[in-house]
Motif scaffolding. Sequence first.
Motif, PDB file in Angstrom:
ATOM      1  N   LEU A  51      -1.218   3.857   0.497  1.00 16.88           N
ATOM      2  CA  LEU A  51      -1.638   4.802   2.231  1.00 16.88           C
ATOM      3  C   LEU A  51      -1.926   3.923   3.249  1.00 16.88           C
ATOM      4  O   LEU A  51      -2.496   2.953   2.176  1.00 16.88           O
ATOM      5  CB  LEU A  51      -1.801   6.017   1.394  1.00 16.88           C
ATOM      6  CG  LEU A  51      -1.895   7.060  -0.056  1.00 16.88           C
ATOM      7  CD1 LEU A  51      -3.494   8.263  -0.129  1.00 16.88           C
ATOM      8  CD2 LEU A  51      -0.870   7.962   1.113  1.00 16.88           C
ATOM      9  N   GLY A  52      -1.386   4.479   3.912  1.00 19.29           N
ATOM     10  CA  GLY A  52      -2.709   3.580   5.634  1.00 19.29           C
ATOM     11  C   GLY A  52      -4.531   3.709   5.651  1.00 19.29           C
ATOM     12  O   GLY A  52      -4.352   4.974   4.775  1.00 19.29           O
ATOM     13  N   GLY A  53      -4.499   3.111   6.052  1.00 22.38           N
ATOM     14  CA  GLY A  53      -6.203   3.527   6.785  1.00 22.38           C
ATOM     15  C   GLY A  53      -6.424   4.561   7.515  1.00 22.38           C
ATOM     16  O   GLY A  53      -7.015   5.375   7.191  1.00 22.38           O
ATOM     17  N   GLU A  54      -5.740   5.162   8.477  1.00 20.97           N
ATOM     18  CA  GLU A  54      -5.651   6.903   8.877  1.00 20.97           C
ATOM     19  C   GLU A  54      -4.863   7.733   7.763  1.00 20.97           C
ATOM     20  O   GLU A  54      -6.035   8.538   7.498  1.00 20.97           O
ATOM     21  CB  GLU A  54      -4.217   6.733   9.378  1.00 20.97           C
ATOM     22  CG  GLU A  54      -4.269   5.801  11.100  1.00 20.97           C
ATOM     23  CD  GLU A  54      -3.562   6.575  12.241  1.00 20.97           C
ATOM     24  OE1 GLU A  54      -2.619   7.189  12.374  1.00 20.97           O
ATOM     25  OE2 GLU A  54      -3.599   5.191  12.971  1.00 20.97           O
ATOM     26  N   GLU A  55      -4.225   7.579   6.555  1.00 19.84           N
ATOM     27  CA  GLU A  55      -4.195   8.882   5.240  1.00 19.84           C
ATOM     28  C   GLU A  55      -5.143   8.484   5.046  1.00 19.84           C
ATOM     29  O   GLU A  55      -6.361   9.325   4.384  1.00 19.84           O
ATOM     30  CB  GLU A  55      -2.625   8.222   4.770  1.00 19.84           C
ATOM     31  CG  GLU A  55      -1.997   9.032   5.782  1.00 19.84           C
ATOM     32  CD  GLU A  55      -0.281   8.220   5.397  1.00 19.84           C
ATOM     33  OE1 GLU A  55       0.198   8.580   5.132  1.00 19.84           O
ATOM     34  OE2 GLU A  55      -0.717   6.646   4.609  1.00 19.84           O
ATOM     35  N   ARG A 100       4.460  10.861  -2.003  1.00 19.63           N
ATOM     36  CA  ARG A 100       4.245   9.151  -2.004  1.00 19.63           C
ATOM     37  C   ARG A 100       4.435   8.876  -3.716  1.00 19.63           C
ATOM     38  O   ARG A 100       4.572   7.843  -4.180  1.00 19.63           O
ATOM     39  CB  ARG A 100       3.339   8.879  -0.967  1.00 19.63           C
ATOM     40  CG  ARG A 100       4.016   9.107   0.304  1.00 19.63           C
ATOM     41  CD  ARG A 100       3.128   8.056   1.111  1.00 19.63           C
ATOM     42  NE  ARG A 100       3.120   8.850   2.530  1.00 19.63           N
ATOM     43  CZ  ARG A 100       2.887   7.850   3.584  1.00 19.63           C
ATOM     44  NH1 ARG A 100       2.465   6.584   3.391  1.00 19.63           N
ATOM     45  NH2 ARG A 100       3.316   7.982   4.890  1.00 19.63           N
ATOM     46  N   PRO A 156       1.328  -1.356   0.355  1.00 16.19           N
ATOM     47  CA  PRO A 156       0.182  -0.181  -0.219  1.00 16.19           C
ATOM     48  C   PRO A 156       0.619   1.391   0.112  1.00 16.19           C
ATOM     49  O   PRO A 156       1.915   1.138   1.083  1.00 16.19           O
ATOM     50  CB  PRO A 156      -0.396   0.045   1.611  1.00 16.19           C
ATOM     51  CG  PRO A 156      -0.212  -0.671   2.140  1.00 16.19           C
ATOM     52  CD  PRO A 156       0.665  -2.140   1.394  1.00 16.19           C
ATOM     53  N   GLY A 193      -5.081   1.269  -0.493  1.00 19.46           N
ATOM     54  CA  GLY A 193      -4.001   2.285  -0.254  1.00 19.46           C
ATOM     55  C   GLY A 193      -2.878   2.450  -1.467  1.00 19.46           C
ATOM     56  O   GLY A 193      -2.443   2.976  -1.071  1.00 19.46           O
TER      57      GLY A 193
END
Length: 350
Positions: free
Chosen positions: A36-40, A146, A34, A95
């Motif tokens: 990006l993570g879940g929080e992002e 990213r 991924p 993600g």
Amino acid sequence: MKTMHSGRHGQRGKDAGQNEGREARQNPAEMDGPLLGGEELALLMPWCRKVDFAPGGVLRQRGLHYRDMLLILEGEVRVDLGKSGAAHQIMVGPGNPIGEIGFLQGLAATADVSADIPVSALELDDHILEEIGREYPQLLTSLLRRLASTAEDRTSYNLLLSEAGAAAPQQDCEIRLCRDEALLTRARQLRYEVYCRELNRQSPGADHEHGTWSDALDDFGYVFVALEGGEVIGTLRANLSSEGDIGFLETLYNMRGSAHHPDETAICTKFVIRRANRVGLAAMKLVAAVVAFGLQHGVAECYIDCIPSLKRYYQAMGFTPCGPEFLHRENGPSYPMKLDMKRHGRTLSR
């Protein structure tokens, strides 16, 4: 099939991410890590539209241009570069972005992307990125950094795949959708070169100090360019009637009498090819790209004007006269023409 959910921008979008690609890695069994993570992803959700795709649903189609990108929330998609062998396919999961290279650089999709199982994704376009940048600049900065990293990896991998296989056939020119001011300026310079220097036309859109030509339709237009050897050799602009005021052209082209106007009509203007390249594929490639773009966005009728000597050329493509001859400020005597996209669009966009 795709469905959409309202986020902060859910009321905007007519058609969100149906089709572009990424590049491949090893084989369909391997998942890309991924970006990006879940929080992002959760931080992005208030600004974005959420779109859903059923199994088999198309997220991107190779060769088409898109005005958005996607971030996968749930599910898996299959990225297919159209070459034989598992090395040219990958599975991409939550993600990860889809279509980021084409969106940010104005390139056509390089792969077909479809949902392997039910997929949910966030859709981002220029307006959404601009608003995130105003209200949460740190989030936009992190996202763009990213994306730059993953774009470099994917572009490098595509290059390796191309070099490992048979040499790809060379095209006469590459078609891009302008995604930055520098490329748009080069398109405007070509307009000036043809209209003012070659044809010696006078126009309020001409900026003689900077050698460019532009008008208000650039503010919400989609400007395509043909590049050959890094040089802009042609350009064509499309405007969706539903997205802004097209001014007197609405009357000149007799658009008000159409049942499709304004929600399903578009106009094409500023169709310019450099003199040395007028015998070649640039003109048809630009038309094909713009027609394909119109079909993606639900355009049923496309309007343009042409000089008398090119009337039969446009009629051969499927355009029909839609009003009396008029005097064009840059081109002289011209005819308004209309294309039935449902009848001719698929053929022209190939």
